[in-house]
Enzyme design. Sequence first.
Site, PDB file in Angstrom:
ATOM      1  N   ARG A 102      -8.327  -0.722   5.157  1.00 26.43           N
ATOM      2  CA  ARG A 102      -7.130  -1.565   5.043  1.00 26.43           C
ATOM      3  C   ARG A 102      -6.608  -1.858   6.440  1.00 26.43           C
ATOM      4  O   ARG A 102      -6.215  -0.937   7.156  1.00 26.43           O
ATOM      5  CB  ARG A 102      -6.073  -0.837   4.227  1.00 26.43           C
ATOM      6  CG  ARG A 102      -4.775  -1.621   3.988  1.00 26.43           C
ATOM      7  CD  ARG A 102      -3.781  -0.742   3.250  1.00 26.43           C
ATOM      8  NE  ARG A 102      -4.334  -0.232   2.004  1.00 26.43           N
ATOM      9  CZ  ARG A 102      -3.806   0.782   1.313  1.00 26.43           C
ATOM     10  NH1 ARG A 102      -2.732   1.412   1.755  1.00 26.43           N
ATOM     11  NH2 ARG A 102      -4.383   1.184   0.191  1.00 26.43           N
ATOM     12  N   HIS A 147      -6.038   4.649   5.186  1.00 23.92           N
ATOM     13  CA  HIS A 147      -7.022   3.597   4.896  1.00 23.92           C
ATOM     14  C   HIS A 147      -7.415   2.839   6.159  1.00 23.92           C
ATOM     15  O   HIS A 147      -8.543   2.364   6.282  1.00 23.92           O
ATOM     16  CB  HIS A 147      -6.457   2.613   3.878  1.00 23.92           C
ATOM     17  CG  HIS A 147      -6.531   3.070   2.460  1.00 23.92           C
ATOM     18  ND1 HIS A 147      -7.637   2.866   1.667  1.00 23.92           N
ATOM     19  CD2 HIS A 147      -5.627   3.716   1.685  1.00 23.92           C
ATOM     20  CE1 HIS A 147      -7.415   3.352   0.456  1.00 23.92           C
ATOM     21  NE2 HIS A 147      -6.190   3.880   0.446  1.00 23.92           N
ATOM     22  N   ASP A 154     -10.020   3.881  -2.577  1.00 21.68           N
ATOM     23  CA  ASP A 154      -9.317   3.965  -3.854  1.00 21.68           C
ATOM     24  C   ASP A 154     -10.277   3.477  -4.929  1.00 21.68           C
ATOM     25  O   ASP A 154     -10.819   2.359  -4.818  1.00 21.68           O
ATOM     26  CB  ASP A 154      -8.076   3.077  -3.860  1.00 21.68           C
ATOM     27  CG  ASP A 154      -7.007   3.545  -2.879  1.00 21.68           C
ATOM     28  OD1 ASP A 154      -6.996   4.741  -2.537  1.00 21.68           O
ATOM     29  OD2 ASP A 154      -6.196   2.698  -2.460  1.00 21.68           O
ATOM     30  N   GLU A 212      -2.244  10.909  -5.706  1.00 18.72           N
ATOM     31  CA  GLU A 212      -2.893   9.717  -6.280  1.00 18.72           C
ATOM     32  C   GLU A 212      -4.293  10.075  -6.773  1.00 18.72           C
ATOM     33  O   GLU A 212      -5.162  10.412  -5.974  1.00 18.72           O
ATOM     34  CB  GLU A 212      -2.984   8.603  -5.226  1.00 18.72           C
ATOM     35  CG  GLU A 212      -1.626   8.118  -4.744  1.00 18.72           C
ATOM     36  CD  GLU A 212      -1.713   7.122  -3.594  1.00 18.72           C
ATOM     37  OE1 GLU A 212      -0.663   6.540  -3.249  1.00 18.72           O
ATOM     38  OE2 GLU A 212      -2.813   6.942  -3.032  1.00 18.72           O
ATOM     39  N   HIS A 215      -7.380   8.199  -4.943  1.00 18.20           N
ATOM     40  CA  HIS A 215      -7.422   8.130  -3.481  1.00 18.20           C
ATOM     41  C   HIS A 215      -8.225   9.305  -2.905  1.00 18.20           C
ATOM     42  O   HIS A 215      -7.877  10.461  -3.105  1.00 18.20           O
ATOM     43  CB  HIS A 215      -5.966   8.179  -2.978  1.00 18.20           C
ATOM     44  CG  HIS A 215      -5.788   8.157  -1.502  1.00 18.20           C
ATOM     45  ND1 HIS A 215      -5.062   7.181  -0.854  1.00 18.20           N
ATOM     46  CD2 HIS A 215      -6.194   9.003  -0.523  1.00 18.20           C
ATOM     47  CE1 HIS A 215      -5.031   7.438   0.449  1.00 18.20           C
ATOM     48  NE2 HIS A 215      -5.721   8.540   0.671  1.00 18.20           N
TER      49      HIS A 215
END
Length: 233
Positions: A102, A147, A154, A212, A215
């Site tokens: 990301r 990320h 994810d 999460e 993740h």
Amino acid sequence: MIACRKCDPLLFLQMLVLALGMLFPWHAQAAMHDGFVHVSDQCQNIIQEIRYFSSYNFVGERINGYLAPQAILTEPAANALCKAAAAAEEKGYTLKIYDAYRPQSAVDHFVRWGMNAADTRMKAIFYPQVDKARVFDLGYVATRSGHSRGSTVDLTLVDRQSGKEVDMGTPFDFFGAASHHGAKGLSPQQEANRAVLLGLMENAGFKRYEEEWWHYTLKNEPYTDTYFNFPVE
């Protein structure tokens, strides 16, 4: 200069980071950094549904830095993910990626969204029980993301027979305790499904993020202190 009399120190820091970003914006790198690969070039048996390239995400629009629906990872992370994908197939599943590398520009987009209290268009789906004013305090939005180091992914499982995602109890990117590992109130099947994904990823060399279920980060990630900003394309 930002005036902040009697304001929350964390909020003040977030406002300062955002202001500095406007004055000294990140300069996106022109091309993918050496050591990164497209996951699809390493293994073809993984489904990709890159949510931040679409408008179906907690923000409600395509996120800055996503120029193509591609999953990018560092080469070691991609190779480890291919190992997990092969093991998943043996169990009757296919891995589906929602997000991988990301860029920092995307994280900055999230921060701007988090500071706009009026924008709650996706609240009913992704954060129905969370006051948006608390997304920073609760850790759902941050100024830096693992990320952006390139070794975090994810993902979920798809049943190979039905072609459908398995039931994990919450959607991807759901802001709430129900997304945590060990969450209360899950059905036995939902718990079992999460356990399958956890086992696959940990056996392949990834570590979980407790808050999460989707993740995972490569345990021996090659870039532990570098946050990249080349676009996803």
